[in-house]
Each structure stands twice: as structure tokens, then as C-alpha cells.
Design a protein around this motif. Structure first.
Motif, PDB file in Angstrom:
ATOM      1  N   UNK A 276       0.701  -1.160  -0.050  1.00 41.78           N
ATOM      2  CA  UNK A 276       0.017   0.008  -0.053  1.00 41.78           C
ATOM      3  C   UNK A 276       1.043   1.209   0.006  1.00 41.78           C
ATOM      4  N   UNK A 277       2.084   1.141   0.720  1.00 36.78           N
ATOM      5  CA  UNK A 277       2.959   2.437   0.586  1.00 36.78           C
ATOM      6  C   UNK A 277       3.078   2.788  -0.796  1.00 36.78           C
ATOM      7  N   UNK A 278       3.560   1.879  -2.073  1.00 36.76           N
ATOM      8  CA  UNK A 278       3.927   2.130  -3.141  1.00 36.76           C
ATOM      9  C   UNK A 278       2.609   2.424  -3.933  1.00 36.76           C
ATOM     10  N   UNK A 279       1.414   1.877  -3.786  1.00 34.58           N
ATOM     11  CA  UNK A 279       0.318   2.018  -4.518  1.00 34.58           C
ATOM     12  C   UNK A 279      -0.524   3.145  -4.139  1.00 34.58           C
ATOM     13  N   UNK A 280      -0.230   3.664  -2.986  1.00 38.99           N
ATOM     14  CA  UNK A 280      -1.473   4.827  -2.480  1.00 38.99           C
ATOM     15  C   UNK A 280      -1.106   5.873  -3.189  1.00 38.99           C
ATOM     16  N   UNK A 281       0.064   6.221  -4.139  1.00 39.68           N
ATOM     17  CA  UNK A 281       0.074   7.388  -4.869  1.00 39.68           C
ATOM     18  C   UNK A 281      -0.986   7.365  -5.996  1.00 39.68           C
ATOM     19  N   UNK A 282      -1.434   6.156  -6.482  1.00 38.97           N
ATOM     20  CA  UNK A 282      -2.190   5.995  -7.661  1.00 38.97           C
ATOM     21  C   UNK A 282      -3.604   6.819  -7.140  1.00 38.97           C
ATOM     22  N   UNK A 283      -4.107   6.544  -5.624  1.00 43.13           N
ATOM     23  CA  UNK A 283      -5.260   7.195  -5.172  1.00 43.13           C
ATOM     24  C   UNK A 283      -5.027   8.894  -5.334  1.00 43.13           C
ATOM     25  N   UNK A 284      -3.857   9.104  -5.035  1.00 43.72           N
ATOM     26  CA  UNK A 284      -3.604  10.805  -4.901  1.00 43.72           C
ATOM     27  C   UNK A 284      -3.577  11.265  -6.452  1.00 43.72           C
ATOM     28  N   UNK A 285      -3.331  10.221  -7.197  1.00 46.50           N
ATOM     29  CA  UNK A 285      -3.389  10.702  -8.709  1.00 46.50           C
ATOM     30  C   UNK A 285      -4.860  11.080  -9.379  1.00 46.50           C
ATOM     31  N   UNK A 286      -5.834   9.941  -8.741  1.00 44.51           N
ATOM     32  CA  UNK A 286      -7.234  10.462  -9.295  1.00 44.51           C
ATOM     33  C   UNK A 286      -8.054  11.345  -8.361  1.00 44.51           C
ATOM     34  N   UNK A 287      -7.309  11.777  -7.181  1.00 41.24           N
ATOM     35  CA  UNK A 287      -7.776  12.506  -6.323  1.00 41.24           C
ATOM     36  C   UNK A 287      -7.725  14.074  -6.614  1.00 41.24           C
ATOM     37  N   UNK A 288      -6.438  14.470  -7.203  1.00 46.66           N
ATOM     38  CA  UNK A 288      -6.361  15.811  -7.216  1.00 46.66           C
ATOM     39  C   UNK A 288      -5.659  16.158  -8.752  1.00 46.66           C
ATOM     40  N   UNK A 289      -6.177  17.269  -9.271  1.00 50.50           N
ATOM     41  CA  UNK A 289      -5.408  17.388 -10.639  1.00 50.50           C
ATOM     42  C   UNK A 289      -3.974  17.852 -10.482  1.00 50.50           C
ATOM     43  N   UNK A 290      -3.714  18.596  -9.295  1.00 49.94           N
ATOM     44  CA  UNK A 290      -2.304  19.065  -9.161  1.00 49.94           C
ATOM     45  C   UNK A 290      -1.320  17.625  -9.266  1.00 49.94           C
ATOM     46  N   UNK A 291      -1.694  16.659  -8.560  1.00 47.75           N
ATOM     47  CA  UNK A 291      -0.923  15.275  -8.620  1.00 47.75           C
ATOM     48  C   UNK A 291      -1.012  14.721 -10.212  1.00 47.75           C
ATOM     49  N   UNK A 292      -1.995  14.882 -10.606  1.00 42.19           N
ATOM     50  CA  UNK A 292      -2.076  14.377 -12.153  1.00 42.19           C
ATOM     51  C   UNK A 292      -1.031  15.166 -13.035  1.00 42.19           C
ATOM     52  N   UNK A 293      -0.922  16.487 -12.943  1.00 46.50           N
ATOM     53  CA  UNK A 293      -0.205  17.511 -13.580  1.00 46.50           C
ATOM     54  C   UNK A 293       1.363  17.201 -13.340  1.00 46.50           C
ATOM     55  N   UNK A 294       1.493  16.902 -12.189  1.00 51.80           N
ATOM     56  CA  UNK A 294       3.047  16.903 -11.737  1.00 51.80           C
ATOM     57  C   UNK A 294       3.358  15.281 -12.262  1.00 51.80           C
ATOM     58  N   UNK A 295       2.650  14.346 -11.919  1.00 46.95           N
ATOM     59  CA  UNK A 295       3.050  12.882 -12.312  1.00 46.95           C
ATOM     60  C   UNK A 295       3.084  12.947 -13.835  1.00 46.95           C
ATOM     61  N   UNK A 296       2.242  13.486 -14.573  1.00 40.33           N
ATOM     62  CA  UNK A 296       2.471  13.678 -16.226  1.00 40.33           C
ATOM     63  C   UNK A 296       3.709  14.488 -16.579  1.00 40.33           C
ATOM     64  N   UNK A 297       4.064  15.372 -16.076  1.00 40.09           N
ATOM     65  CA  UNK A 297       5.279  16.311 -16.198  1.00 40.09           C
ATOM     66  C   UNK A 297       6.268  15.247 -15.957  1.00 40.09           C
ATOM     67  N   UNK A 298       6.522  14.820 -14.809  1.00 42.42           N
ATOM     68  CA  UNK A 298       7.637  13.505 -14.563  1.00 42.42           C
ATOM     69  C   UNK A 298       7.657  12.797 -15.593  1.00 42.42           C
ATOM     70  N   UNK A 299       6.563  12.152 -15.921  1.00 43.94           N
ATOM     71  CA  UNK A 299       6.641  10.985 -16.945  1.00 43.94           C
ATOM     72  C   UNK A 299       7.111  11.574 -18.205  1.00 43.94           C
ATOM     73  N   UNK A 300       6.696  12.620 -18.735  1.00 43.93           N
ATOM     74  CA  UNK A 300       6.938  13.291 -19.877  1.00 43.93           C
ATOM     75  C   UNK A 300       8.562  13.562 -19.943  1.00 43.93           C
ATOM     76  N   UNK A 301       8.997  14.095 -18.831  1.00 46.30           N
ATOM     77  CA  UNK A 301      10.571  14.217 -18.572  1.00 46.30           C
ATOM     78  C   UNK A 301      11.480  13.027 -18.694  1.00 46.30           C
ATOM     79  N   UNK A 302      10.785  11.875 -18.027  1.00 48.03           N
ATOM     80  CA  UNK A 302      11.708  10.563 -17.958  1.00 48.03           C
ATOM     81  C   UNK A 302      11.894  10.206 -19.362  1.00 48.03           C
ATOM     82  N   UNK A 303      10.745  10.308 -20.251  1.00 47.45           N
ATOM     83  CA  UNK A 303      10.675   9.845 -21.604  1.00 47.45           C
ATOM     84  C   UNK A 303      11.580  10.665 -22.388  1.00 47.45           C
ATOM     85  N   UNK A 304      11.796  11.972 -22.011  1.00 40.53           N
ATOM     86  CA  UNK A 304      12.669  12.971 -22.831  1.00 40.53           C
ATOM     87  C   UNK A 304      14.246  12.264 -22.579  1.00 40.53           C
TER      88      UNK A 304
END
Length: 313
Positions: A276-304
Motif C-alpha cells: 500500500x505504501x507504493x500503491x497509494x500514490x495512485x489514489x492521490x493521482x485520481x484525487x487531485x489535478x495537481x498530482x495528475x499534472x506533476x505525475x504527467x510532467x515527470x513521466x514526460x521528463x523521463x521519456x525525454x
């Protein structure tokens, strides 16, 4: 020191669990470190639901403190070298995370239920200060229901090794052991009923009123689905295994070798609760647009970075 209790070698467990716990620790530290950073520096203003999710992340933080010591314990073939006091503290922290995570996940499910099914309920307009009072109450229940682990030793001798366990199969259980197993099972199954009720009511509400096309409602639905899936993956296997052990002990005499398979299964499934410690961030992702934006930025940065690495090589 536990007396008249079964102790097992658990060769398969000691081979698998150290690497599993280390992985859970690393991903948990990264995920919850990022989550706490977002909560503290990027998520403003806070709402009542934010307070609940922050405390869920805080419960995971306490787990991550204890996991490396548990991994080392299994790596040493379940030989605890850190002394009686830290054995009690580490088992308390593991139980506190387990109980706290269950309570906070249940509260998140209730929060989503009220927002979707009963949008005019006073709970939905709760101030941050009142939400803090609610979380303090949840922590009080969590600590009071697991503090008994601090009041007695949890050692059992197995040859030259000293095992540190809060779940043991013994010929006679004292009041602390009965309380521990009672809290373990009761907290899960009560929370399971509440979470399933909230989930089913939300789904029927959306179906009856065809609200599932509304973006905010869809996010609430995704959040409750994430809660249910995470709850089952992390907590159901260990509670089912413990229930099977208790059922077997009621119907059969205590012959340790007959319980070895179930006991080893329990040690594996109890380690799933730390996911649950490593999976709980999934709940944060669906709960807040701020989390979604930062997660998406990190994902795009890692792809670059991956593209740059491929080009450079």
C-alpha cells in the motif's frame, strides 16, 4: 519471550521476502516522498479531503522506517539482532501503518460516497480544522488499537536464532495476542463492508442518474475503484490466511508441522500489505489535478531523458 509456540525455518520465505521488502521500501520512499512534497509545497489551498490523503501518506512514511530492518531480519533467516525494544517498536509501526491505512482508505471511500450520493451532506462542507480533528481521532483509534505491541516481548527462540513476530501459532494465547489478532481481523472486515457499500452505492447512483459522463464524477468513480482494488490486493490475502489459520486451530489439535504451509503463506501475504505504501500514490493521482499534472510532467521528463540517452549512445 513467547512460549509453547511454533517456529518454522521458512526457507522459501527468506529467499523471496528480503528483495520484495527492499523493492517496496524503495518505491514507497520515492512515491510517498514525492506525495509529501506535493502536499506540502504544491497543493494549495488544502481541503478536508486533502487532510485525509496527507495522513494516509504519513502512515506510509512510518511503514518505510521499519521496512529495511524487516528485510534484514528475513535476509538473516528470521534472526532479529536489534534487541527487544526495537522489536516491539518495529512491530508497532508495521501494525500502526496497517491499521491506519485501512482506516484512512475507508474514510476516503466514505468521503467519495458522500460527495457523489449525498452531495448536500454537512460532511462535504467540513472545514480543514474539523478535518484535522477527524484525522486526530483516527490516529487515536489507530495507536490505541496497536499500542499493546509495545507492552510485551515478541521473541521466540528457533535454534540459534531469535525470531521477532507478532503473529504466532501458540498452544495458549494470552490477552495481548487475542487482542492483536482480533483487531487485525475485525478492522479489515468492518472496513471491507463499508468500502463495498460505498462503492456499490456510487455505481448505482451513477447508473440511475447517468452521471458517469461528468468529469468530476468520473474522477470520484476512478478514485473509489482505486481504493477497492488497492484494498483487496494489499489486505485481503493476509486476512484470509489468518482466518484460515484460526479456523484450523479451532478444529484441530496444535501439531506445528500441520500449520507450516499456512504460516509461510501468512508471512508472504502479510508482506503484501506493505504494497500500500507504493500503491497509494495512485489514489492521490485520481484525487487531485495537481498530482495528475506533476505525475504527467515527470513521466514526460523521463521519456525525454530516455530519448536523449538513446541518441547519445
Amino acid at each position: 519471550m513467547a512460549q509453547n509456540c511454533c517456529s518454522f525455518e521458512g526457507t522459501q520465505v527468506q529467499l523471496l521476502l528480503p528483495s520484495m521488502l527492499v523493492l517496496e521500501f524503495i518505491l514507497g520512499i520515492l512515491g510517498n516522498g514525492l506525495a509529501l512534497w506535493i502536499f506540502c509545497f504544491h497543493l494549495k489551498p488544502w481541503k478536508s479531503s486533502t487532510v485525509l490523503l496527507f495522513n494516509l501518506a504519513l502512515a506510509d512514511f512510518f511503514l518505510n522506517i521499519a521496512l529495511p530492518f524487516r528485510a534484514h531480519y528475513y535476509q538473516r533467516r528470521r534472526d532479529w539482532i536489534y534487541g527487544d525494544v526495537f522489536c516491539r517498536i518495529s512491530l508497532f509501526m508495521l501494525a500502526m501503518n496497517r491499521s491506519g491505512s485501512i482506516l484512512f482508505l475507508t474514510t476516503v471511500a466514505v468521503d467519495r460516497y458522500l460527495r457523489v450520493v449525498l452531495p448536500h451532506h454537512p460532511f462535504n462542507s467540513m472545514s480543514v480544522a474539523k478535518a484535522v480533528c477527524v484525522t486526530c481521532g483516527i490516529w487515536a483509534v489507530t495507536i490505541s488499537s496497536t499500542a499493546h505491541l509495545l507492552f510485551k516481548p515478541h521473541f521466540i527462540k528457533a535454534g540459534n536464532r531469535t525470531q521477532c513476530e507478532s503473529f504466532l501459532i501458540c498452544k495458549a494465547s494470552d490477552s495481548y495476542d487475542k487482542l492483536h489478532k482480533g483487531v487485525f481481523l475485525t478492522s479489515f472486515y468492518l472496513a471491507l463492508v463499508v468500502i463495498l457499500f460505498c462503492s456499490i452505492r456510487i455505481i448505482f447512483k451513477l447508473r440511475d442518474r447517468q452521471l458517469d459522463k461528468n468529469s468530476k464524477i468520473k474522477k470520484a468513480l476512478h478514485c473509489i475503484v482505486a481504493v477497492v482494488v488497492l484494498f483487496f490486493i494489499c489486505f485481503f490475502p493476509s486476512n484470509l490466511t489468518e482466518l484460515m489459520i484460526l479456523t484450523a486451530s479451532f478444529h484441530h489439535s496444535l501439531i506445528c508441522k500441520d500449520y507450516e504451509g499456512l504460516e509461510m503463506a501468512f508471512f508472504f501475504t502479510i508482506s503484501l500489505t506493505y504494497l500500500n505504501s507504493m500503491l497509494d500514490p495512485i489514489i492521490y493521482y485520481f484525487s487531485s489535478p495537481t498530482f495528475r499534472k506533476i505525475y504527467q510532467k515527470l513521466l514526460m521528463h523521463s521519456k525525454k531523458l530516455e530519448i536523449i540517452t538513446v541518441i547519445c549512445h
